[in-house]
Design a protein around this motif. Structure first.
Motif, PDB file in Angstrom:
ATOM      1  N   PHE A 188      76.763  58.845 -28.303  1.00 23.53           N
ATOM      2  CA  PHE A 188      76.185  59.783 -27.351  1.00 23.53           C
ATOM      3  C   PHE A 188      77.225  60.251 -26.329  1.00 23.53           C
ATOM      4  O   PHE A 188      77.062  61.304 -25.718  1.00 23.53           O
ATOM      5  CB  PHE A 188      75.006  59.141 -26.618  1.00 23.53           C
ATOM      6  N   TYR A 189      78.267  59.456 -26.120  1.00 21.81           N
ATOM      7  CA  TYR A 189      79.262  59.767 -25.095  1.00 21.81           C
ATOM      8  C   TYR A 189      80.644  60.003 -25.694  1.00 21.81           C
ATOM      9  O   TYR A 189      81.607  60.199 -24.949  1.00 21.81           O
ATOM     10  CB  TYR A 189      79.343  58.613 -24.083  1.00 21.81           C
ATOM     11  N   ALA A 190      80.756  60.001 -27.031  1.00 21.36           N
ATOM     12  CA  ALA A 190      82.069  60.082 -27.673  1.00 21.36           C
ATOM     13  C   ALA A 190      82.784  61.388 -27.354  1.00 21.36           C
ATOM     14  O   ALA A 190      84.001  61.407 -27.162  1.00 21.36           O
ATOM     15  CB  ALA A 190      81.914  59.926 -29.188  1.00 21.36           C
ATOM     16  N   HIS A 191      82.035  62.492 -27.286  1.00 24.16           N
ATOM     17  CA  HIS A 191      82.690  63.778 -27.063  1.00 24.16           C
ATOM     18  C   HIS A 191      83.155  63.960 -25.627  1.00 24.16           C
ATOM     19  O   HIS A 191      83.866  64.924 -25.323  1.00 24.16           O
ATOM     20  CB  HIS A 191      81.740  64.923 -27.442  1.00 24.16           C
ATOM     21  N   ASP A 192      82.781  63.029 -24.726  1.00 23.59           N
ATOM     22  CA  ASP A 192      83.241  63.116 -23.332  1.00 23.59           C
ATOM     23  C   ASP A 192      84.756  63.108 -23.235  1.00 23.59           C
ATOM     24  O   ASP A 192      85.337  63.732 -22.340  1.00 23.59           O
ATOM     25  CB  ASP A 192      82.675  61.951 -22.506  1.00 23.59           C
ATOM     26  N   ARG A 193      85.401  62.384 -24.162  1.00 26.96           N
ATOM     27  CA  ARG A 193      86.860  62.275 -24.123  1.00 26.96           C
ATOM     28  C   ARG A 193      87.544  63.617 -24.376  1.00 26.96           C
ATOM     29  O   ARG A 193      88.696  63.808 -23.994  1.00 26.96           O
ATOM     30  CB  ARG A 193      87.335  61.243 -25.153  1.00 26.96           C
ATOM     31  N   LYS A 194      86.820  64.542 -25.024  1.00 27.77           N
ATOM     32  CA  LYS A 194      87.393  65.846 -25.331  1.00 27.77           C
ATOM     33  C   LYS A 194      87.147  66.860 -24.207  1.00 27.77           C
ATOM     34  O   LYS A 194      87.693  67.972 -24.249  1.00 27.77           O
ATOM     35  CB  LYS A 194      86.769  66.395 -26.633  1.00 27.77           C
ATOM     36  N   LEU A 195      86.324  66.501 -23.232  1.00 30.18           N
ATOM     37  CA  LEU A 195      85.957  67.441 -22.171  1.00 30.18           C
ATOM     38  C   LEU A 195      86.669  67.092 -20.874  1.00 30.18           C
ATOM     39  O   LEU A 195      87.065  65.959 -20.642  1.00 30.18           O
ATOM     40  CB  LEU A 195      84.435  67.414 -21.961  1.00 30.18           C
ATOM     41  N   SER A 196      86.788  68.092 -20.026  1.00 35.89           N
ATOM     42  CA  SER A 196      87.472  67.917 -18.749  1.00 35.89           C
ATOM     43  C   SER A 196      86.663  67.028 -17.813  1.00 35.89           C
ATOM     44  O   SER A 196      85.431  67.072 -17.799  1.00 35.89           O
ATOM     45  CB  SER A 196      87.699  69.278 -18.098  1.00 35.89           C
ATOM     46  N   ALA A 197      87.379  66.243 -17.001  1.00 34.33           N
ATOM     47  CA  ALA A 197      86.734  65.400 -16.000  1.00 34.33           C
ATOM     48  C   ALA A 197      86.723  66.073 -14.630  1.00 34.33           C
ATOM     49  O   ALA A 197      86.387  65.440 -13.629  1.00 34.33           O
ATOM     50  CB  ALA A 197      87.457  64.051 -15.909  1.00 34.33           C
ATOM     51  N   ASN A 198      87.067  67.362 -14.601  1.00 38.91           N
ATOM     52  CA  ASN A 198      87.093  68.114 -13.349  1.00 38.91           C
ATOM     53  C   ASN A 198      85.680  68.225 -12.779  1.00 38.91           C
ATOM     54  O   ASN A 198      84.762  68.722 -13.444  1.00 38.91           O
ATOM     55  CB  ASN A 198      87.675  69.502 -13.600  1.00 38.91           C
ATOM     56  N   LEU A 199      85.503  67.794 -11.546  1.00 35.22           N
ATOM     57  CA  LEU A 199      84.172  67.760 -10.935  1.00 35.22           C
ATOM     58  C   LEU A 199      83.727  69.111 -10.381  1.00 35.22           C
ATOM     59  O   LEU A 199      82.523  69.349 -10.235  1.00 35.22           O
ATOM     60  CB  LEU A 199      84.143  66.721  -9.806  1.00 35.22           C
ATOM     61  N   LYS A 200      84.665  69.982 -10.075  1.00 31.05           N
ATOM     62  CA  LYS A 200      84.296  71.231  -9.389  1.00 31.05           C
ATOM     63  C   LYS A 200      83.312  72.093 -10.187  1.00 31.05           C
ATOM     64  O   LYS A 200      82.287  72.524  -9.646  1.00 31.05           O
ATOM     65  CB  LYS A 200      85.559  72.024  -9.043  1.00 31.05           C
ATOM     66  N   PRO A 201      83.581  72.362 -11.488  1.00 31.63           N
ATOM     67  CA  PRO A 201      82.598  73.160 -12.246  1.00 31.63           C
ATOM     68  C   PRO A 201      81.238  72.476 -12.324  1.00 31.63           C
ATOM     69  O   PRO A 201      80.201  73.138 -12.217  1.00 31.63           O
ATOM     70  CB  PRO A 201      83.237  73.292 -13.629  1.00 31.63           C
ATOM     71  N   PHE A 202      81.267  71.161 -12.512  1.00 29.50           N
ATOM     72  CA  PHE A 202      80.009  70.422 -12.594  1.00 29.50           C
ATOM     73  C   PHE A 202      79.229  70.497 -11.279  1.00 29.50           C
ATOM     74  O   PHE A 202      78.013  70.736 -11.277  1.00 29.50           O
ATOM     75  CB  PHE A 202      80.277  68.963 -12.954  1.00 29.50           C
ATOM     76  N   LEU A 203      79.899  70.306 -10.176  1.00 36.53           N
ATOM     77  CA  LEU A 203      79.224  70.343  -8.878  1.00 36.53           C
ATOM     78  C   LEU A 203      78.644  71.725  -8.595  1.00 36.53           C
ATOM     79  O   LEU A 203      77.557  71.840  -7.996  1.00 36.53           O
ATOM     80  CB  LEU A 203      80.194  69.932  -7.765  1.00 36.53           C
ATOM     81  N   PHE A 204      79.338  72.768  -9.015  1.00 29.21           N
ATOM     82  CA  PHE A 204      78.808  74.116  -8.835  1.00 29.21           C
ATOM     83  C   PHE A 204      77.509  74.290  -9.626  1.00 29.21           C
ATOM     84  O   PHE A 204      76.503  74.789  -9.112  1.00 29.21           O
ATOM     85  CB  PHE A 204      79.842  75.149  -9.286  1.00 29.21           C
ATOM     86  N   LYS A 205      77.524  73.861 -10.883  1.00 28.70           N
ATOM     87  CA  LYS A 205      76.327  73.976 -11.717  1.00 28.70           C
ATOM     88  C   LYS A 205      75.194  73.116 -11.166  1.00 28.70           C
ATOM     89  O   LYS A 205      74.019  73.511 -11.201  1.00 28.70           O
ATOM     90  CB  LYS A 205      76.649  73.567 -13.157  1.00 28.70           C
ATOM     91  N   LEU A 206      75.542  71.935 -10.664  1.00 24.04           N
ATOM     92  CA  LEU A 206      74.537  71.050 -10.078  1.00 24.04           C
ATOM     93  C   LEU A 206      73.921  71.688  -8.840  1.00 24.04           C
ATOM     94  O   LEU A 206      72.701  71.582  -8.620  1.00 24.04           O
ATOM     95  CB  LEU A 206      75.168  69.702  -9.735  1.00 24.04           C
ATOM     96  N   CYS A 207      74.732  72.347  -8.029  1.00 22.15           N
ATOM     97  CA  CYS A 207      74.214  73.039  -6.839  1.00 22.15           C
ATOM     98  C   CYS A 207      73.260  74.161  -7.236  1.00 22.15           C
ATOM     99  O   CYS A 207      72.239  74.387  -6.568  1.00 22.15           O
ATOM    100  CB  CYS A 207      75.355  73.589  -5.997  1.00 22.15           C
ATOM    101  N   VAL A 208      73.571  74.863  -8.315  1.00 21.82           N
ATOM    102  CA  VAL A 208      72.677  75.907  -8.815  1.00 21.82           C
ATOM    103  C   VAL A 208      71.325  75.316  -9.212  1.00 21.82           C
ATOM    104  O   VAL A 208      70.258  75.850  -8.864  1.00 21.82           O
ATOM    105  CB  VAL A 208      73.319  76.641 -10.012  1.00 21.82           C
ATOM    106  N   ALA A 209      71.374  74.190  -9.942  1.00 24.46           N
ATOM    107  CA  ALA A 209      70.137  73.529 -10.367  1.00 24.46           C
ATOM    108  C   ALA A 209      69.341  73.039  -9.161  1.00 24.46           C
ATOM    109  O   ALA A 209      68.112  73.212  -9.096  1.00 24.46           O
ATOM    110  CB  ALA A 209      70.457  72.367 -11.298  1.00 24.46           C
ATOM    111  N   ALA A 210      70.026  72.413  -8.191  1.00 27.81           N
ATOM    112  CA  ALA A 210      69.349  71.902  -6.999  1.00 27.81           C
ATOM    113  C   ALA A 210      68.740  73.034  -6.189  1.00 27.81           C
ATOM    114  O   ALA A 210      67.601  72.931  -5.691  1.00 27.81           O
ATOM    115  CB  ALA A 210      70.338  71.107  -6.150  1.00 27.81           C
ATOM    116  N   ALA A 211      69.484  74.141  -6.050  1.00 27.01           N
ATOM    117  CA  ALA A 211      68.971  75.295  -5.302  1.00 27.01           C
ATOM    118  C   ALA A 211      67.730  75.878  -5.987  1.00 27.01           C
ATOM    119  O   ALA A 211      66.779  76.303  -5.314  1.00 27.01           O
ATOM    120  CB  ALA A 211      70.064  76.351  -5.173  1.00 27.01           C
TER     121      ALA A 211
END
Length: 467
Positions: A188-211
């Motif tokens: 379930f988490y294997a593909h995480d290694r292929k993705l960026s660990a940059n928090l900025k894009p994630f936090l932006f998307k999370l703010c959109v969801a929270a808003a």
């Protein structure tokens, strides 16, 4: 399971119980019941060993030690606390063990099928726990009549949301804190290694969801239209955006954040009359997220399969399929007067090397000889492994005579290998064929194969060309 893991589960369960109490918009009523997720995840990760800490945590809170010490021990209250602990621990214990067995023993099934089974197990476990808990409540108290009929759906849905949201987070946290490795969970988490660990894009998307969640709650509190609450289902869109583009660990975190905001918001914005709608929206968002997690995993699996179809796993050379694809592209884009040739070769007496020294030595011969030949290639030439000890070289812009000369150069480059204490002189037989204009590459390979067979019949370690 170390003692520290028992202590961790015990205090996690108690901590999430009080957190759920804080988020309750009425007595014993919240959009989700976080301890349910702790319970089923504990059994999912640790198996039956999780029974003791979960049972003790439920019993500890149900028994209310301080009150009993002040008023004196009440055997009836002790029995009720034990029943409450069993009513919670047994259904989630069986559910967690069933989920563990399903995920670990049916790994041959695709991820979507296993997710469907997991959701069914979660739903049945939460339903059994809700009915068992309400039955004990009705049996041990005199103030609640018909509580099973009136309260089973809200209890079940609250427990189910807690399971759906908290269990993935615990499956991420608990193995790391307790050094537990579960191969069937890592998919379930294997593909995480292929993705960026940059928090900025994630936090932006999370703010959109929270808003989006806060905006819908605010709108629902200001307008009296009962349909406004259904807008909350649109929160699935930013959550899916996160699941499909971010790490699974980030997607799990975002689901928890959305749930916490919604749980607090229902009471804060006084929209408790629509609580069931928000609960169901949370469940659907979580369920869709589960299935969406399979998409990056399937994409990663397809990439792996594609790589396997393009690169030989032993020699790291292009496969026959990739070789034909590349050569076809070159041939199709060539002018009628351009000449290209193919040289096919195999290692002489390779079967004897395998038989005399074993397959491990044979594999090393293939790896070393392929690497040496690869290093001798020109930039425009392509080397691939067809099968076992048979290799093919594409020689662009060479006619049959030039290709024969080039094949002889490569034949003399075959090495004398030193493997452990063995000294193995490697020799090869070559067959050369020129690509005819308009000819399918398979036909050229077939003619090169015949030339190779002729070279072997004529004594090996030589080059034979067929025009």
């Amino acid at each position: 399971m170390k003692p520290s893991a028992y202590v961790l589960l015990f205090f996690l369960w108690i901590g999430t119980f009080y957190a759920s109490t804080i988020m309750a918009f009425a007595e014993f009523i919240s959009l989700w019941y976080m301890p349910a997720g702790i319970s089923i995840a504990a059994f999912l990760i640790f198996g039956k060993r999780a029974f003791i800490p979960i049972f003790l945590a439920v019993f500890f809170l149900s028994f209310r030690f301080t009150e009993q010490l002040q008023q004196g021990l009440d055997p009836a209250h002790l029995a009720a606390a034990i029943l409450f602990a069993l009513a919670h621990t047994v259904p989630y214990g069986l559910g967690g063990l069933a989920a563990r067995y399903w995920l670990s023993h049916f790994i041959q099934h695709g991820l979507p099928i296993r997710i469907i089974g997991l959701l069914v197990i979660y739903a049945v476990s939460a339903l059994c726990a809700a009915i068992a808990g309400l039955f004990v409540w009705e049996f041990t108290t005199e103030t609640y009549d018909n509580i099973i009929e009136e309260g089973w759906f809200a209890w079940w849905l609250g427990d189910l949301v807690g399971v759906m949201v908290i269990a993935p987070l615990m499956c991420l946290i608990l193995p790391k804190f307790t050094n537990t490795r579960l191969a069937w969970l890592e998919e379930f988490y294997a593909h995480d290694r292929k993705l960026s660990a940059n928090l900025k894009p994630f936090l932006f998307k999370l703010c959109v969801a929270a808003a989006a969640v806060i905006g819908i709650l605010l709108l629902d509190s200001q307008l009296t239209h009962p349909g406004i609450a259904y807008f909350v289902f649109f929160v699935t869109i930013p959550q899916l955006w996160i699941v499909l583009t971010e790490r699974t660990s980030f997607a799990t975190t975002s689901l928890v954040v959305i749930t916490v905001i919604m749980a607090f918001g229902v009471g804060l914005f006084n929209v408790t009359d629509q609580a069931i709608t928000y609960q169901f929206a949370l469940y659907m968002t979580a369920a869709i997220s589960y299935f969406a997690v399979a998409v990056p995993a399937l994409i990663q699996r397809n990439i792996q399969l594609q790589e396997m179809s393009m690169v030989d796993l032993l020699t790291n050379l292009p496969t026959k399929w990739l070789f034909k694809t590349l050569v076809n592209q070159v041939v199709k884009s060539s002018r009628p007067n351009q000449n290209h040739s193919i040289a096919m070769y195999n290692l002489d007496h390779f079967k004897k090397i395998n038989d005399d020294y074993g397959e491990a030595i044979g594999d090393q011969v293939l790896i070393d000889s392929a690497q040496i030949m690869k290093n001798e290639l020109r930039d425009s030439e392509i080397l691939c492994r067809c099968e076992q000890d048979i290799f093919v070289v594409f020689m662009p812009n060479l006619d049959i005579d030039a290709a024969t000369k080039r094949a002889n150069e490569l034949r003399h480059k075959l090495p004398v290998l030193h493997i452990d204490d063995l000294i193995l002189p490697i020799r090869g037989s070559f067959g050369v064929a020129q690509v005819q204009f308009g000819e399918a590459i398979e036909e050229t390979v077939e003619r090169a194969t015949r030339a190779l067979q002729q070279a072997k019949q004529e004594g090996r370690n030589k080059v034979v060309a067929i025009s």
